[in-house]
Scaffold this motif. Structure first.
Motif, short mmCIF file in Angstrom:
data_model
loop_
_atom_site.label_atom_id
_atom_site.label_comp_id
_atom_site.label_asym_id
_atom_site.label_seq_id
_atom_site.Cartn_x
_atom_site.Cartn_y
_atom_site.Cartn_z
N SER A 11 24.03 22.61 3.60
CA SER A 11 23.74 22.20 4.83
C SER A 11 24.61 21.22 5.41
O SER A 11 25.40 20.58 4.69
N ALA A 12 24.80 20.82 6.62
CA ALA A 12 25.52 20.00 7.41
C ALA A 12 25.43 18.75 7.04
O ALA A 12 24.68 18.12 6.45
N VAL A 13 26.62 18.08 6.84
CA VAL A 13 26.69 16.69 6.84
C VAL A 13 27.17 16.08 8.05
O VAL A 13 28.29 16.39 8.71
N ILE A 14 26.62 14.95 8.53
CA ILE A 14 26.77 14.05 9.74
C ILE A 14 27.10 12.81 9.25
O ILE A 14 26.50 11.98 8.62
N ILE B 218 27.78 5.53 20.47
CA ILE B 218 27.43 5.96 19.32
C ILE B 218 27.95 7.26 18.82
O ILE B 218 27.91 8.09 19.85
N GLN B 219 28.62 7.63 17.92
CA GLN B 219 29.41 8.68 17.60
C GLN B 219 28.70 9.54 16.37
O GLN B 219 28.06 8.76 15.38
N CYS B 220 28.53 10.77 16.56
CA CYS B 220 28.27 11.56 15.60
C CYS B 220 29.45 12.76 15.09
O CYS B 220 29.54 13.55 16.16
N GLN B 221 29.75 12.84 14.04
CA GLN B 221 30.76 13.86 13.84
C GLN B 221 30.29 14.82 12.61
O GLN B 221 29.62 14.28 11.49
N VAL B 222 30.02 16.14 12.71
CA VAL B 222 29.42 17.06 11.74
C VAL B 222 30.52 17.75 11.13
O VAL B 222 31.57 17.85 11.64
N ASP B 223 30.33 18.20 9.81
CA ASP B 223 31.38 18.75 9.06
C ASP B 223 31.27 20.16 9.22
O ASP B 223 32.18 21.00 8.44
#
Lengths: 112, 104
Positions: free
Chosen positions: A1-4, A21-26
């Motif tokens: 599953s995705a990692v954030i 606020i930042q969110c980076q998904v793999d």
């Protein structure tokens, strides 16, 4: 599953200022959700961010207060603008992953 | 978006089976029912998801009747570490959650 990866994990801000606020998904995801969780409360959906289009805001949340960017399929930002103590909360991003959703670790915001 | 209703809190002794029931009367035809667990200062963690009948994994079982207007999360033999808030939801909208306290 995705990692954030969500940043910052926490911040203390002066009223009247803004925090992004930042969110980076793999992995690439079409939809990303932003939530707010006030102390002792459940999660409240702020908005849904789709790449290439304007975010869709839930009742009680407006773009001027919570502008969202979604420049590509792996990244999004939420800005909390003109903050007041009432904005003190945990903010979380989330993406669909497998059977459910994966959540970022959250940003604990304290406005003083 | 479907609205869910579940008990605010529950208490249980260690080793007991805990059943938490959630009602979702206006669930959409294509909505799945998902349950999450949340510990203090952490993001929600996926437990189980189902559409109809029964689903079981290594953590819990989920029972959804044919009319899909409710669902029951079953936690077998709870331990103190199962003390948390449990959310029933038709993603992406969260309900208020059930605060489960496991007592020694």
């Amino acid at each position: 599953s995705a990692v954030i990866s969500q940043k910052p994990s926490r911040d203390i801000c002066q009223r009247g200022t803004s925090l992004t606020i930042q969110c980076q998904v793999d992995s690439q995801v079409t939809m990303m959700f932003w939530y707010r969780q006030q102390p002792g409360q459940s999660l409240t959906l702020i908005a849904t961010a789709n790449q290439g289009s304007e975010a869709t805001y839930e009742s009680g949340f407006v773009i001027d207060k919570f502008p969202i960017s979604r420049p590509n399929l792996t990244f999004s930002t939420l800005t909390v603008s003109n903050m007041s103590p009432e904005d003190s909360s945990i903010y979380l991003c989330s993406v669909p992953a497998g059977s459910g959703y994966t959540f970022g670790s959250g940003t604990r915001l304290t406005v003083v | 978006l479907a609205k869910t209703t579940q008990p605010i809190s529950m208490d249980s002794y260690e080793g007991q089976e805990v059943n938490i029931t959630c009602s979702h009367n206006n669930i959409a035809t294509n909505d799945y029912i998902t349950w999450y667990q949340q510990f203090p200062s952490q993001g929600p963690r996926f437990i189980i998801q189902g559409y109809k009948t029964k689903v079981t994994n290594e953590v819990a079982s989920l029972f959804i009747p044919a009319d899909r207007k409710s669902s029951t999360l079953s936690l077998p033999r709870v331990s103190l570490s199962d003390t948390a808030v449990y959310y029933c939801l038709a993603l992406p909208v969260f309900g208020k959650g059930t605060r489960l306290s496991v007592i020694a």
